[in-house]
Design an enzyme around this catalytic site. Structure first.
Site, PDB file in Angstrom:
ATOM      1  N   LYS A 273       0.858  -1.190   0.000  1.00 28.02           N
ATOM      2  CA  LYS A 273       0.000   0.000   0.000  1.00 28.02           C
ATOM      3  C   LYS A 273       0.892   1.237   0.000  1.00 28.02           C
ATOM      4  O   LYS A 273       1.925   1.253   0.665  1.00 28.02           O
ATOM      5  CB  LYS A 273      -0.865   0.027   1.260  1.00 28.02           C
ATOM      6  CG  LYS A 273      -2.028  -0.945   1.268  1.00 28.02           C
ATOM      7  CD  LYS A 273      -2.837  -0.780   2.552  1.00 28.02           C
ATOM      8  CE  LYS A 273      -3.882  -1.880   2.693  1.00 28.02           C
ATOM      9  NZ  LYS A 273      -4.940  -1.802   1.681  1.00 28.02           N
ATOM     10  N   ARG A 347      -9.848 -11.950   1.876  1.00 27.82           N
ATOM     11  CA  ARG A 347     -10.662 -13.030   1.320  1.00 27.82           C
ATOM     12  C   ARG A 347      -9.927 -14.371   1.384  1.00 27.82           C
ATOM     13  O   ARG A 347     -10.563 -15.419   1.433  1.00 27.82           O
ATOM     14  CB  ARG A 347     -11.089 -12.661  -0.113  1.00 27.82           C
ATOM     15  CG  ARG A 347      -9.967 -12.505  -1.088  1.00 27.82           C
ATOM     16  CD  ARG A 347     -10.383 -11.724  -2.341  1.00 27.82           C
ATOM     17  NE  ARG A 347     -10.512 -10.288  -2.076  1.00 27.82           N
ATOM     18  CZ  ARG A 347     -10.907  -9.390  -2.989  1.00 27.82           C
ATOM     19  NH1 ARG A 347     -11.224  -9.787  -4.203  1.00 27.82           N
ATOM     20  NH2 ARG A 347     -10.984  -8.113  -2.674  1.00 27.82           N
TER      21      ARG A 347
HETATM   22  N1  BES Z   1      -7.962  -4.090   4.416  1.00 29.47           N
HETATM   23  C1  BES Z   1      -8.189  -3.653   3.083  1.00 29.47           C
HETATM   24  C2  BES Z   1      -9.538  -2.950   2.919  1.00 29.47           C
HETATM   25  C3  BES Z   1      -9.771  -1.680   3.692  1.00 29.47           C
HETATM   26  C4  BES Z   1      -9.637  -0.456   3.071  1.00 29.47           C
HETATM   27  C5  BES Z   1     -10.164  -1.706   5.011  1.00 29.47           C
HETATM   28  C6  BES Z   1      -9.881   0.714   3.763  1.00 29.47           C
HETATM   29  C7  BES Z   1     -10.392  -0.533   5.710  1.00 29.47           C
HETATM   30  C8  BES Z   1     -10.263   0.677   5.080  1.00 29.47           C
HETATM   31  C9  BES Z   1      -8.154  -4.832   2.125  1.00 29.47           C
HETATM   32  O1  BES Z   1      -7.333  -5.873   2.497  1.00 29.47           O
HETATM   33  C10 BES Z   1      -7.669  -4.339   0.803  1.00 29.47           C
HETATM   34  O2  BES Z   1      -6.565  -3.917   0.722  1.00 29.47           O
HETATM   35  N2  BES Z   1      -8.526  -4.435  -0.204  1.00 29.47           N
HETATM   36  C11 BES Z   1      -8.193  -4.010  -1.517  1.00 29.47           C
HETATM   37  C12 BES Z   1      -8.634  -5.086  -2.488  1.00 29.47           C
HETATM   38  C13 BES Z   1      -8.122  -4.901  -3.883  1.00 29.47           C
HETATM   39  C14 BES Z   1      -6.621  -5.066  -3.939  1.00 29.47           C
HETATM   40  C15 BES Z   1      -8.808  -5.921  -4.786  1.00 29.47           C
HETATM   41  C16 BES Z   1      -8.925  -2.698  -1.780  1.00 29.47           C
HETATM   42  O3  BES Z   1     -10.072  -2.572  -1.337  1.00 29.47           O
HETATM   43  O4  BES Z   1      -8.335  -1.831  -2.393  1.00 29.47           O
HETATM   44 MN    MN Z   2      -5.308  -5.584   1.881  1.00 33.91          MN
END
Ligand code: BES
Ligand code: MN
Ligand code: ZN
Length: 498
Positions: A273, A347
């Site tokens: 990230k 997931r």
């Molecule tokens: N933990 C994150 C989602 C999240 C985002 C939680 C903001 C709380 C606040 C999750 O693991 C994630 O990174 N999801 C990605 C998925 C994508 C790579 C398909 C996302 O939502 O960008």
């Molecule tokens: Mn994530």
């Protein structure tokens, strides 16, 4: 810790550091709400005018302090806003929020009595719960200048008999204390809360409350073939865990499985990230904290239903041993998943836990997860999404949430979004599909792992799990314990045969 009790004595005889009354928006200015009568008398009927002079209008969120007159055994009166005045009682959520504002405003005082309009047992419970949640402060890392929560909260009730008022306050304590425990877990820094320490906390709490706790460590996960949980945790120096916390009731007629996403820190892994997206990612175990709080609360309430919580715990880190984008994982149960983005890790851990939970043939599986940023874009930061393979269950959980004051919205699982996860991959599934509708794609991925014949629902709490803004109502900054009340009420309804 803040303690809760109930009192049926008159306000004039209540010894406290502050007396809390409700004030509502009347047609010609602020009006005092029921419950405040003896306090108003001590002011010789001038309290509403005094409040108006101080700028009070009775709006929700408002808190105005007034020195108490002689005749009261408290030095301070705090008036909290209830919004539009009504003749036939205030919504439970209004009472919860007003009590929360009061408790937060009174941080630092030892003892506060709440004289809010609580007539029914459910209203007494709402005031008690709102106050306990509003009193919450996370002090683990603060020195002497940290906020000290109100020590003792007394809910004044006009209910005759008082017995069910006492029971209502005890219920609020069971739910509120477990929610506050979940908030502590979420707020704890990720260098202190990792899969192993979370599992240890679960074991200790299980012992305290008489729950059966089983922990699978990395060796057991390897032996068992939990490729999803291992694949996410393999890049971290803190190895993953799968924790099962079981509450059983001898007369239970149904078994519920609650599965929680427990990423103790989500850096994104190799698909790292960027700065600005990782500072709050200790909150990524909020689902696991929620299902854990719910099962302990179910036990404390003695609900006549079996509840099993599954905590899928891992830390998602980049390293030389981390899963790469392009790796294929063999999940628990045998399905293969190509990891196209290591940041779609929730997931993966949930899939293993959902398959494992399904082996025990529960009547229903509900998973809770901070799963997608897409859900936050869709519903904002105070509303969670509800998806399900069963329309009735989805509607039911949405309505249950509404009944306990949690905002949620039903979301679809459109079949056409599935092919983006199957046609793009060399494995059975990819962990990513179309970008559009990302929250629903994640839901569709999980659905693949639900055993035939089991009703399943998915709560995506990525928005409301962690409050990055200022506190409001009974919701503090940081961890909120989103979904706990919904799970507990759902378990209560199932226990009652509904
Ligand atoms: N933990 C994150 C989602 C999240 C985002 C939680 C903001 C709380 C606040 C999750 O693991 C994630 O990174 N999801 C990605 C998925 C994508 C790579 C398909 C996302 O939502 O960008
Ligand atoms: Mn994530
Ligand atoms: Zn995540």
């Amino acid at each position: 810790m803040t303690t809760l009790s109930v009192s049926t004595s008159s306000a004039a005889s209540l010894r406290a550091d502050a007396l809390v009354v409700g004030v509502a928006k009347g047609p010609k200015g602020p009006v005092l709400a029921p419950g405040s009568e003896t306090v108003a008398e001590a002011f010789d009927g001038t309290l509403a005018d005094v409040l108006a002079t101080l700028g009070a209008v009775g709006a929700e969120g408002e808190a105005v302090k007034v020195p108490a007159p002689a005749g009261l055994k408290a030095p301070l009166v705090l008036a909290v806003g209830l919004g539009e005045a009504t003749e036939d009682g205030y919504a439970q959520e209004t009472l919860r929020r007003a009590a929360g504002v009061a408790a937060r405003t009174l941080a630092g005082t030892k003892k506060a009595a709440l004289l809010l309009p609580a007539e029914s047992a459910a209203e007494v419970e709402a005031v008690a719960l709102g106050a306990l949640l509003g009193a919450y402060a996370f002090g683990t890392y603060k020195g002497e200048n940290g906020k000290v929560p109100v020590g003792e909260l007394i809910v004044a009730s006009t209910r005759k008999g008082g017995k069910d008022a006492k029971a209502a306050v005890e219920r609020a304590a069971a739910i509120g204390e477990e929610m506050n425990r979940a908030r502590d877990l979420v707020n704890t820094a990720p260098n202190d809360l990792n899969p192993k320490s979370f599992a240890t906390i679960a074991q200790a709490a299980g012992k305290e409350h008489g729950l059966k706790v089983e922990v699978l460590d990395e060796k057991a996960l390897l032996k068992g073939g939990f490729g999803g949980i291992l694949g996410v945790g393999v890049g971290s120096a803190n190895p993953p865990r799968l924790v099962k916390v079981a509450y059983t009731h001898p007369k239970a007629k149904a078994t519920l499985a609650f599965v929680g996403k427990g990423i103790t820190y989500d850096s994104g892994g190799i698909s790292l990230k960027p700065a600005g997206h990782n500072e709050t990612m200790k909150c990524d175990m909020s689902g696991a904290a929620a299902v854990f709080a719910a099962v302990v609360a179910a036990k404390r309430l003695g609900l006549q239903v079996n509840v099993t919580a599954w905590l899928a715990l891992a830390e998602n880190m980049p390293s030389g041993s981390a899963t790469r984008p392009g790796d294929v994982l063999r999940m628990y149960g045998g399905k293969t998943v190509e990891v196209l983005n290591t940041d779609a890790e929730g997931r993966l851990v949930l899939a293993d836990a959902i398959v494992r939970a399904g082996e025990e043939k529960p009547d229903v599986i509900v998973d809770v997860a901070t799963l997608t940023g897409a859900m936050v874009l869709a519903l904002g930061t105070r509303t969670f999404g509800v998806m399900s393979n069963d329309d009735a269950l989805r509607t039911r959980l949405h309505e249950t949430a509404g009944a306990v004051g949690e905002q949620s919205w039903p979301m679809p699982l459109p079949a056409d979004l599935r092919k983006g996860m199957t046609e793009s991959t060399i494995a059975d599934l990819a962990n990513m599909g179309e970008r559009m509708g990302g929250g629903l794609v994640a839901g569709l991925f999980l659905k693949e792992f639900v055993a035939e014949g089991i009703d399943w629902a998915h709560l995506d709490i990525a928005g409301p799990a962690f409050n990055e803004g200022g506190p409001f109502g009974y919701t503090p900054k940081g961890g909120t314990a989103s979904a706990v009340r919904t799970l507990v009420r759902y378990a209560e309804d199932v226990a009652a045969g509904a």
